[in-house]
Structures are given as structure tokens and as C-alpha cells.
Design a protein around this motif. Structure first.
Motif, PDB file in Angstrom:
ATOM      1  N   GLY A  72       0.825  -1.195   0.000  1.00  0.00           N
ATOM      2  CA  GLY A  72       0.000   0.000   0.000  1.00  0.00           C
ATOM      3  C   GLY A  72       0.860   1.246   0.000  1.00  0.00           C
ATOM      4  N   PRO A  73       0.232   2.420  -0.121  1.00  0.00           N
ATOM      5  CA  PRO A  73       0.989   3.676  -0.149  1.00  0.00           C
ATOM      6  C   PRO A  73       1.890   3.814   1.070  1.00  0.00           C
ATOM      7  CG  PRO A  73      -1.311   4.050  -0.742  1.00  0.00           C
ATOM      8  CD  PRO A  73      -1.220   2.636  -0.260  1.00  0.00           C
ATOM      9  N   MET A  74       3.132   4.160   0.823  1.00  0.00           N
ATOM     10  CA  MET A  74       4.121   4.275   1.891  1.00  0.00           C
ATOM     11  C   MET A  74       4.522   5.736   2.052  1.00  0.00           C
ATOM     12  SD  MET A  74       7.741   2.208   2.327  1.00  0.00           S
ATOM     13  CE  MET A  74       8.560   2.996   0.941  1.00  0.00           C
ATOM     14  N   VAL A  75       4.404   6.230   3.274  1.00  0.00           N
ATOM     15  CA  VAL A  75       4.769   7.615   3.558  1.00  0.00           C
ATOM     16  C   VAL A  75       6.277   7.702   3.772  1.00  0.00           C
ATOM     17  CG1 VAL A  75       4.457   9.547   5.144  1.00  0.00           C
ATOM     18  CG2 VAL A  75       2.513   8.076   4.566  1.00  0.00           C
ATOM     19  N   VAL A  76       6.905   8.634   3.077  1.00  0.00           N
ATOM     20  CA  VAL A  76       8.325   8.911   3.265  1.00  0.00           C
ATOM     21  C   VAL A  76       8.457  10.392   3.591  1.00  0.00           C
ATOM     22  CG1 VAL A  76       9.042   7.078   1.685  1.00  0.00           C
ATOM     23  CG2 VAL A  76       8.711   9.392   0.808  1.00  0.00           C
ATOM     24  N   PRO A  77       9.579  10.820   4.172  1.00  0.00           N
ATOM     25  CA  PRO A  77       9.756  12.247   4.441  1.00  0.00           C
ATOM     26  C   PRO A  77       9.559  13.073   3.171  1.00  0.00           C
ATOM     27  CG  PRO A  77      11.463  10.976   5.527  1.00  0.00           C
ATOM     28  CD  PRO A  77      10.709  10.012   4.657  1.00  0.00           C
ATOM     29  N   ALA A  78       8.965  14.246   3.327  1.00  0.00           N
ATOM     30  CA  ALA A  78       8.610  15.072   2.169  1.00  0.00           C
ATOM     31  C   ALA A  78       9.794  15.308   1.245  1.00  0.00           C
ATOM     32  CB  ALA A  78       8.036  16.398   2.655  1.00  0.00           C
ATOM     33  N   GLY A  79      10.953  15.515   1.803  1.00  0.00           N
ATOM     34  CA  GLY A  79      12.120  15.796   0.975  1.00  0.00           C
ATOM     35  C   GLY A  79      12.644  14.592   0.226  1.00  0.00           C
ATOM     36  N   LYS A  80      12.151  13.401   0.561  1.00  0.00           N
ATOM     37  CA  LYS A  80      12.635  12.185  -0.083  1.00  0.00           C
ATOM     38  C   LYS A  80      11.688  11.676  -1.160  1.00  0.00           C
ATOM     39  CE  LYS A  80      14.189   7.454   0.961  1.00  0.00           C
ATOM     40  NZ  LYS A  80      14.228   6.358   1.950  1.00  0.00           N
ATOM     41  N   LEU A  81      10.491  12.244  -1.255  1.00  0.00           N
ATOM     42  CA  LEU A  81       9.470  11.667  -2.124  1.00  0.00           C
ATOM     43  C   LEU A  81       9.937  11.546  -3.568  1.00  0.00           C
ATOM     44  CD1 LEU A  81       6.624  10.581  -2.526  1.00  0.00           C
ATOM     45  CD2 LEU A  81       5.842  12.945  -2.863  1.00  0.00           C
ATOM     46  N   GLN A  82      10.524  12.600  -4.123  1.00  0.00           N
ATOM     47  CA  GLN A  82      10.929  12.543  -5.524  1.00  0.00           C
ATOM     48  C   GLN A  82      12.010  11.499  -5.772  1.00  0.00           C
ATOM     49  OE1 GLN A  82      11.760  16.301  -7.449  1.00  0.00           O
ATOM     50  NE2 GLN A  82      10.099  17.326  -6.349  1.00  0.00           N
ATOM     51  N   HIS A 139      25.364  -6.604 -24.833  1.00  0.00           N
ATOM     52  CA  HIS A 139      24.992  -6.771 -23.435  1.00  0.00           C
ATOM     53  C   HIS A 139      23.971  -5.720 -23.032  1.00  0.00           C
ATOM     54  CE1 HIS A 139      28.167  -9.716 -22.696  1.00  0.00           C
ATOM     55  NE2 HIS A 139      28.944  -8.941 -23.410  1.00  0.00           N
ATOM     56  N   LEU A 140      23.154  -6.075 -22.078  1.00  0.00           N
ATOM     57  CA  LEU A 140      22.160  -5.158 -21.536  1.00  0.00           C
ATOM     58  C   LEU A 140      22.706  -4.486 -20.295  1.00  0.00           C
ATOM     59  CD1 LEU A 140      19.181  -4.153 -21.589  1.00  0.00           C
ATOM     60  CD2 LEU A 140      18.737  -5.925 -19.903  1.00  0.00           C
ATOM     61  N   ALA A 141      22.588  -3.180 -20.241  1.00  0.00           N
ATOM     62  CA  ALA A 141      22.954  -2.429 -19.042  1.00  0.00           C
ATOM     63  C   ALA A 141      21.742  -1.636 -18.598  1.00  0.00           C
ATOM     64  CB  ALA A 141      24.121  -1.485 -19.343  1.00  0.00           C
ATOM     65  N   ILE A 142      21.323  -1.825 -17.344  1.00  0.00           N
ATOM     66  CA  ILE A 142      20.162  -1.116 -16.827  1.00  0.00           C
ATOM     67  C   ILE A 142      20.616  -0.197 -15.714  1.00  0.00           C
ATOM     68  CG2 ILE A 142      17.935  -1.342 -15.677  1.00  0.00           C
ATOM     69  CD1 ILE A 142      17.465  -3.895 -17.108  1.00  0.00           C
ATOM     70  N   VAL A 143      20.363   1.086 -15.897  1.00  0.00           N
ATOM     71  CA  VAL A 143      20.729   2.096 -14.912  1.00  0.00           C
ATOM     72  C   VAL A 143      19.507   2.970 -14.682  1.00  0.00           C
ATOM     73  CG1 VAL A 143      22.366   3.913 -14.319  1.00  0.00           C
ATOM     74  CG2 VAL A 143      23.056   2.088 -15.862  1.00  0.00           C
ATOM     75  N   ASP A 144      19.301   3.426 -13.448  1.00  0.00           N
ATOM     76  CA  ASP A 144      18.104   4.163 -13.112  1.00  0.00           C
ATOM     77  C   ASP A 144      18.426   5.515 -12.489  1.00  0.00           C
ATOM     78  OD1 ASP A 144      16.107   2.033 -13.667  1.00  0.00           O
ATOM     79  OD2 ASP A 144      17.235   1.003 -12.124  1.00  0.00           O
ATOM     80  N   ALA A 145      17.460   6.452 -12.608  1.00  0.00           N
ATOM     81  CA  ALA A 145      17.581   7.769 -11.979  1.00  0.00           C
ATOM     82  C   ALA A 145      16.209   8.234 -11.518  1.00  0.00           C
ATOM     83  CB  ALA A 145      18.180   8.772 -12.950  1.00  0.00           C
ATOM     84  N   SER A 146      16.166   8.966 -10.397  1.00  0.00           N
ATOM     85  CA  SER A 146      14.889   9.359  -9.810  1.00  0.00           C
ATOM     86  C   SER A 146      14.369  10.652 -10.407  1.00  0.00           C
ATOM     87  CB  SER A 146      15.056   9.528  -8.298  1.00  0.00           C
ATOM     88  OG  SER A 146      15.853  10.670  -8.039  1.00  0.00           O
ATOM     89  N   LEU A 147      13.108  10.982 -10.082  1.00  0.00           N
ATOM     90  CA  LEU A 147      12.540  12.265 -10.497  1.00  0.00           C
ATOM     91  C   LEU A 147      13.311  13.427  -9.905  1.00  0.00           C
ATOM     92  CD1 LEU A 147       8.644  11.938 -10.302  1.00  0.00           C
ATOM     93  CD2 LEU A 147      10.137  11.710 -12.279  1.00  0.00           C
ATOM     94  N   GLY A 148      13.955  13.194  -8.767  1.00  0.00           N
ATOM     95  CA  GLY A 148      14.663  14.282  -8.107  1.00  0.00           C
ATOM     96  C   GLY A 148      15.968  14.644  -8.766  1.00  0.00           C
ATOM     97  N   GLY A 149      16.489  13.796  -9.674  1.00  0.00           N
ATOM     98  CA  GLY A 149      17.771  14.073 -10.313  1.00  0.00           C
ATOM     99  C   GLY A 149      17.626  14.957 -11.521  1.00  0.00           C
TER     100      GLY A 149
END
Length: 342
Positions: free
Chosen positions: A304-314, A330-340
């Protein structure tokens, strides 16, 4: 684009919610062992750009920068085919402590897409566009997503899009021209995409059903085994965590149809966090939500929805960007958040 709408998983499983990892080797490096590379992936709230070319998918970090200029390093190699993006679980209409502005975070995701140096050919939305399948929720999502700088957008339904009216409104808005309860396929630049609806049963695990499975088998049987395949559906096709319904009960049969193909990518949403696995010729990737995170499997009494500190949400929300690049083995998978930064 040619539209053809008429027409045992334990080897490497990673969960990225709340974890940390040392930075991996650059995504563009040749010679990366994809299983070892995936074993380094343990970040929360991530998204990536996929590029498909020559039958092999690869990716680049959204926030990767050119060391000399500090600008986004999103250069497509010579002979590259195209890129596409995935967003998931927008949950427009949700307004609880986990995120009281899901419209705003969806807009952030779309702004990130629109800042990419090269516009993706496609955008795939892997379900739960709305939270309650209300007309106003679909209106808001549709208006925002129409502003994405992409060539064409495709959808599959999530359980939140169909539960209140068996998907009638979803199909009017997003499922025109699809078959059955919303499945279809199309081919884009030699890559065959298959959109599935595995949200037919929401009181347990996902389910495809006999009619859809028969269609899928016939659809794939018509293709050369050298065809790169991208499957996208809402609920993971493999058993991420059956205790929470995070899997598709007849997914193994669907996956058996994919064994002859040399390059298969399976993209899902639903669980609001990145979980990745490579098994033989199949790469599995679940996406983060643009709305709110969920706990890692078994780390809470229930999903279910998980609350995190406001500054961490993005940092726990994201977009997936996919590049299909020629002559990559070869496959390389790399990720980045909305905050970046892009």
C-alpha cells in the motif's frame, strides 16, 4: 509505425526500495556482464532511458552528464534505432499522506521526458493511470500526458483503471482498437511490442486468461525468432511476491511462448518500485510509480501507499527510459529518480 492490434524465475532478483549500492560501470561500456551489472542495482525510485537497436536493448542514466560540459550525456550511437519511455502508476485522484499532489509529480515525470535531448519515439504507460477510474481523473491524466514530447503513446490498464466499471471508461479513453479486455501488439522499427491486460483478477494475483493467452501465442508464432520483443503489462508477469499478489498466476505460460526469441524485455508496474531480473533471454524490469512508493516485499504487514519524508518523495518516484542500440551485445540497466537532473 506498423500497428498490428488485430492481432521458474529465481536466477537474479533485485529489489531497489530503500537500498544503496556502489555506482556501477558506465551503462555505455561494452563487455558488461548483465547479470553482474544488475547485481549492482539497488537504488530506490529510479527511471531510465531505453534504446533499442540491432535486437538488443541498452540504457543510459537520466542524470548522466558529460564530464566536460555538465550537460546531459544522452548521445545516441551511430546506427541506433530509437528510444522509448515508460511511466506507470500515476494514480491521478489519489490524495493521502503518501502524496497529496500526484498531478504535480506526474508533471515532473513528463517534464523530465520533455527535457531529454532527443525526443523518444514512444511512451508506454503501464497502468493505474487513475486512482478511482473517474472521468475527471482520466481527463487530467490525458491532458498532461498529451503534452509529452514523444512520437506516440500506448497504454495498458491497471486494476484501478477498471475496477469500478469493468474498464468501460478506460476503453473509451485509452483502449480503442484493442482486443478483448485491452490487449494488442504493434511493430515499431523491427521491434515487436505487446501490450497485455493482466489485471483481470484483482482479489488475488494478476491473470491473463485463456483467450488472451491464445491470442498471444498466435501473435508471437507469426514472428521470426530474431525479432526483438517488448512485453508491457501492469502486474509483473513473474512471481515477485505471491503473498501480496505481486505476480501473474498464468504468467509462466505466457513466458513460455517467449523462449524461442533471442531478445525479450518485460516491463511492468503495479508494485511502485524497481525490481529487476535476468533469466536467459528475458530481462524483467518493474517501474517505480509517479505517485507514491510501496514497501519492499515482506517489509510491512501489507502492500500500500508508503509515507516517506517530504524531501525524499521525488527520490522514490521515477520514469523508465529505454534505448535500443545497434551492435550492443549486453544489456545495461541504470536508473535515476525524479529528483535528479536530466
Amino acid at each position: 509505425m506498423k500497428d498490428t492490434r488485430n492481432g521458474a524465475h529465481t536466477q537474479q532478483q533485485l529489489n531497489s526500495t530503500g537500498g544503496e549500492a556502489s555506482p556501477p560501470a558506465p551503462a555505455g561500456s561494452d563487455g558488461i556482464d548483465r547479470r553482474n551489472f544488475l547485481s549492482c542495482m539497488a537504488w530506490a525510485g529510479t527511471g531510465l532511458l531505453w534504446t533499442m537497436a540491432g535486437g538488443v536493448p541498452s540504457s543510459r542514466l537520466f542524470a548522466a552528464t558529460d564530464g566536460a560540459s555538465g550537460t546531459a550525456a544522452n548521445h545516441t550511437p551511430a546506427g541506433a534505432g530509437f528510444s522509448f519511455v515508460q511511466i506507470s502508476d500515476s494514480h491521478i485522484g489519489f490524495n493521502k499522506a503518501a502524496n497529496q499532489d500526484v498531478t504535480g509529480t506526474l508533471k515532473l515525470a513528463l517534464d523530465k521526458i520533455n527535457r531529454l535531448p532527443v525526443a523518444p519515439d514512444l511512451l508506454l504507460h503501464t497502468g493505474d493511470i487513475s486512482h478511482s477510474s473517474k472521468p475527471a481523473e482520466f481527463d487530467t491524466a490525458q491532458q498532461l500526458i498529451q503534452g509529452a514530447r514523444v512520437g506516440q503513446t500506448f497504454y495498458v490498464p491497471g486494476e484501478h483503471d477498471t475496477a469500478s466499471d469493468d474498464g468501460v471508461l478506460y476503453h473509451e479513453r485509452f483502449g480503442k482498437g484493442t482486443l478483448g479486455s485491452g490487449w494488442y501488439s504493434f511493430t515499431h522499427k523491427d521491434v515487436h511490442f505487446v501490450g497485455l491486460n493482466n489485471s483481470l483478477q484483482i482479489d488475488a494475483m494478476g491473470k491473463l486468461g485463456g483467450e488472451q493467452l491464445a491470442w498471444l501465442k498466435a501473435d508471437l508464432a507469426s514472428l521470426p525468432v530474431s525479432t526483438p520483443i517488448v512485453i508491457f503489462a501492469h502486474i509483473p508477469l513473474w512471481m515477485v511476491y505471491p503473498n501480496w499478489g505481486w505476480g501473474t498466476q498464468d504468467g509462466a505460460e505466457a513466458l513460455s511462448y517467449l523462449k524461442p526469441f533471442g531478445s525479450v524485455t518485460v516491463l511492468n508496474g503495479h508494485i511502485h518500485q524497481v525490481v529487476q531480473k535476468v533469466e536467459g533471454n528475458v530481462v524483467f524490469h518493474t517501474a517505480t510509480s509517479t505517485a507514491f512508493p510501496q514497501p519492499a516485499p515482506g517489509e510491512a504487514p501489507n502492500p500500500g501507499p508508503m509515507v516517506v519524508p517530504a524531501g525524499k518523495l521525488q527520490s522514490v518516484l521515477g520514469v523508465t527510459e529505454v534505448k535500443y542500440v545497434s551492435r550492443r551485445s549486453h544489456l545495461a540497466i541504470v536508473d535515476a529518480s525524479l529528483g535528479g537532473e536530466v
